[in-house]
Design an enzyme around this catalytic site. Structure first.
Site, PDB file in Angstrom:
ATOM      1  N   ASP A  15       0.856  -1.187   0.000  1.00 62.83           N
ATOM      2  CA  ASP A  15       0.000   0.000   0.000  1.00 62.83           C
ATOM      3  C   ASP A  15       0.893   1.239   0.000  1.00 62.83           C
ATOM      4  O   ASP A  15       1.841   1.341   0.783  1.00 62.83           O
ATOM      5  CB  ASP A  15      -0.903  -0.001   1.230  1.00 62.83           C
ATOM      6  N   ASN A  59      -2.441  13.036  -4.105  1.00 57.63           N
ATOM      7  CA  ASN A  59      -3.533  13.475  -4.987  1.00 57.63           C
ATOM      8  C   ASN A  59      -4.034  14.870  -4.603  1.00 57.63           C
ATOM      9  O   ASN A  59      -4.323  15.715  -5.464  1.00 57.63           O
ATOM     10  CB  ASN A  59      -4.691  12.473  -4.923  1.00 57.63           C
ATOM     11  N   ASP A  71      -1.232   9.413 -10.521  1.00 57.82           N
ATOM     12  CA  ASP A  71      -1.149   8.315 -11.494  1.00 57.82           C
ATOM     13  C   ASP A  71       0.303   8.007 -11.857  1.00 57.82           C
ATOM     14  O   ASP A  71       0.694   6.840 -11.983  1.00 57.82           O
ATOM     15  CB  ASP A  71      -1.930   8.673 -12.759  1.00 57.82           C
ATOM     16  N   GLU A 100      -4.556   2.319  -4.586  1.00 53.81           N
ATOM     17  CA  GLU A 100      -3.098   2.390  -4.458  1.00 53.81           C
ATOM     18  C   GLU A 100      -2.505   1.095  -3.911  1.00 53.81           C
ATOM     19  O   GLU A 100      -1.357   1.081  -3.452  1.00 53.81           O
ATOM     20  CB  GLU A 100      -2.725   3.564  -3.550  1.00 53.81           C
TER      21      GLU A 100
END
Length: 466
Positions: A341, A349, A358, A384
Site C-alpha cells: 500500500d 492526490n 497516477d 493504491e
C-alpha cells in the site's frame, strides 16, 4: 471400393500395436487336451464400444476385439460361447457373478484384480483428450480448474481420473458416444478416450467441432483378456496364443474396421483442380482464423490487464490464484502473498493532483515489476494497493522480496519533492488455508505496518507477536 490404409492408418497401427515375441512358446499336447476339455468357454464383451467391439442386431460379436479374440482362441484350440449383455456394467456384473469365464478386451486395474486374472496385452492404444475446437491444448490436467470430464460408466479410466485428478469433475455417461456428444454440446469440457475410438467416432459422426487436445501421460490402454481367477491355466494358454500374433496381423485387423474407403476410377485432372481450389479456400480460412485468434488473445490480455499500470489486474490474479494454490498443495511447495500500500497516497492526490498520483502509481508498479522473480505475479489489487503472488516461496523468502521492494521504492525519486514510501504485509499458505484466508492475513499484516509507523514490512508472525 477399396481401402487406402497403407499410409493413412500406418501411423495409428505403429502407435497402437503391442510388441510380440517371435520366439513364442507353442502349445503342448497337454495344453491342447486341457483346452478341449473345457468345452464351450463363456465370454462377455462391451456391446457398445465401436470400433473395438459391439454386439450386432443379429447377436454377433464384431469389431477389432472380436477378430483378435477369434484369432487367439482359434490358435489356443478354444471354443467360445457369447453371453449377451445390454451394456458394459452388466458385462462386469455377469463376470463378477462367475457367469462368463472371459472378458474380452479391458485394462487391468486393482479392483478388477479382485476377481480376474489378466493375460498379456492383446492390444495397446494411447488415451487422448477430446475437447471442443476452442479449448486450449492440455499439457498438465492437474492444473485445470473448474472443468469437467465425461466418461462412460465402469471404465478403468474413471478409477484413475478420480484418484489422480480430483480437480476434474467426473460426469458418468451410459456410452462412449454419449460422452463425446456431451463435449460437442458443451455439457462437459472434455472426455478421455482411446486414440482409435476418438478418430473413428469424430470421423463417423462428423463432429468436426471437436479436436484431440493432448495425450494423457502414462495412461495407455493395455487391453487384455480377463480370466476368472480359478482358471490360471486357461490364462497361460491364452498368453501362449497371444504371443504368436504378429504386428502385420494386428494391422490387418485394424484396417478392416477403420480404414478409409474411396472410389476407384478417379478423374485426376478434376481432382487437382478441386484440390487447388480447396487449398486456396483453406488458406483464406486459416489466415482469418489466425487473425481472429490473435484478436481474441489480445482481448483476453486487455481484459486481464490494468489500464493505468499495465500490470495484471484483479481478474488475472483471481484466475491464477487457484491454479497456484492447487500446484502448491500437489507439489508440497510454499505459496506466499505480498500486499503493498502506498503511504499517504491521498496527500499526493490532494497536493499535486491525480495526474501526478497516477505517475507515482505507474513508477511504483515498474519498481515492483523489476524487483520480483520471473515466476512471481505482480498485480494491481485496486486503488493504491498492489499485490505479488509468490509461487514456491515460504515466509522467509517472501519477506526478503518484500524488503527489496520497500527499499527500491524508498530510494526512488518520484519527482514530488519528498521521499515516497510503502507499507507491506506478507503471509504464506497454511495447511488448511483457502484463498480468502491467505488474503485476509496479508491484509492484517499490512494494517499492522500502516498503524505502527508505515515504511515497513510486517508479516503474519507479527499478528501473534511471535
Amino acid at each position: 471400393m477399396r481401402s487406402l490404409s497403407s499410409i493413412t492408418w500406418l501411423v495409428v497401427w505403429l502407435l497402437c500395436t503391442a510388441a510380440w515375441s517371435a520366439g513364442a512358446a507353442e502349445l503342448t499336447d497337454s495344453d491342447r487336451a486341457y483346452a478341449a476339455s473345457l468345452g464351450k468357454v463363456s465370454f462377455c464383451v462391451d456391446p457398445d464400444w465401436e470400433p473395438f467391439e459391439i454386439i450386432s442386431p443379429a447377436g454377433q460379436h464384431q469389431g477389432i476385439a472380436a477378430d483378435l479374440l477369434r484369432l487367439v482362441t482359434g490358435r489356443a484350440g478354444l471354443s467360445l460361447e457369447l453371453v449377451p449383455t445390454t451394456d458394459w456394467d452388466e458385462s462386469i456384473a455377469t463376470s463378477k457373478a462367475g457367469q462368463c469365464t472371459l472378458l474380452s478386451f479391458l485394462n487391468q486395474t486393482p479392483k478388477r484384480d479382485e476377481w480376474l486374472l489378466f493375460t498379456d496385452p492383446l492390444f495397446t492404444d494411447s488415451n487422448v483428450f477430446i475437447t471442443r475446437e476452442e479449448h486450449p491444448f492440455i499439457i498438465d490436467p492437474a492444473i485445470l480448474s473448474g472443468e469437467s470430464i465425461a466418461l462412460p460408466s465402469g471404465t478403468s479410466m474413471e478409477e484413475r481420473i478420480r484418484r489422480d485428478y480430483p480437480n476434474l469433475r467426473v460426469i458418468i455417461t451410459d456410452s462412449e458416444k454419449s460422452a463425446i456428444d456431451m463435449v460437442s454440446t458443451r455439457q462437459a469440457s472434455m472426455t478421455l478416450r482411446s486414440l482409435i475410438v476418438a478418430a473413428y467416432t469424430i470421423r463417423k459422426e462428423g463432429l468436426f467441432n471437436l479436436k484431440i487436445a493432448g495425450q494423457m501421460p502414462n495412461y495407455s490402454n493395455n487391453l487384455r483378456i480377463g480370466v476368472l481367477r480359478d482358471q490360471p491355466r486357461l490364462r497361460d494358454i491364452l498368453n501362449k496364443a497371444i504371443a504368436t500374433i504378429t504386428p502385420t496381423e494386428r494391422g490387418q485387423i485394424i484396417n478392416q474396421h477403420v480404414a478409409i474407403q474411396v472410389q476407384t476410377g478417379i478423374d485426376y485432372a478434376l481432382t487437382i483442380k478441386i484440390a487447388l481450389g480447396l487449398i486456396a479456400v483453406l488458406a483464406i480460412v486459416a489466415y482469418w482464423g489466425w487473425r481472429m485468434r490473435k484478436l481474441s488473445q489480445e482481448l483476453d490480455r486487455l481484459s486481464q490487464t490494468d489500464n493505468l499500470t499495465n500490470l495484471p489486474n484483479r481478474t488475472r490474479l483471481n484466475l491464477q490464484f487457484p491454479i497456484e494454490l492447487a500446484r502448491a498443495r500437489r507439489l508440497g511447495q510454499g505459496l506466499s502473498l505480498i500486499m503493498i500500500d502506498v503511504d499517504h497516497f491521498k496527500r499526493i492526490n490532494d497536493e499535486f493532483g491525480h495526474l501526478v498520483g497516477d505517475k507515482v502509481l505507474i513508477a511504483m508498479s515498474d519498481l515492483v515489476r523489476r524487483s520480483v522473480r520471473a515466476i512471481d505475479l505482480p498485480a494491481r489489487w485496486g486503488g493504491e494497493e498492489l499485490v505479488v503472488l509468490c509461487p514456491d516461496s515460504h515466509l522467509d523468502q517472501a519477506l526478503i522480496l518484500a524488503e527489496r521492494i520497500r527499499q527500491a521504492v524508498r530510494d526512488h525519486d518520484f519527482d514530488t519533492g519528498r521521499r515516497q514510501t510503502v507499507s507491506i504485509g506478507v503471509a504464506t499458505l497454511g495447511p488448511s488455508d483457502d484463498i480468502d484466508q491467505l488474503l485476509n492475513r496479508a491484509d492484517q499484516a499490512l494494517y499492522i505496518g500502516k498503524s505502527s509507523g508505515r515504511d515497513r514490512v510486517c508479516s503474519e508472525a507479527d499478528l501473534t507477536g511471535t
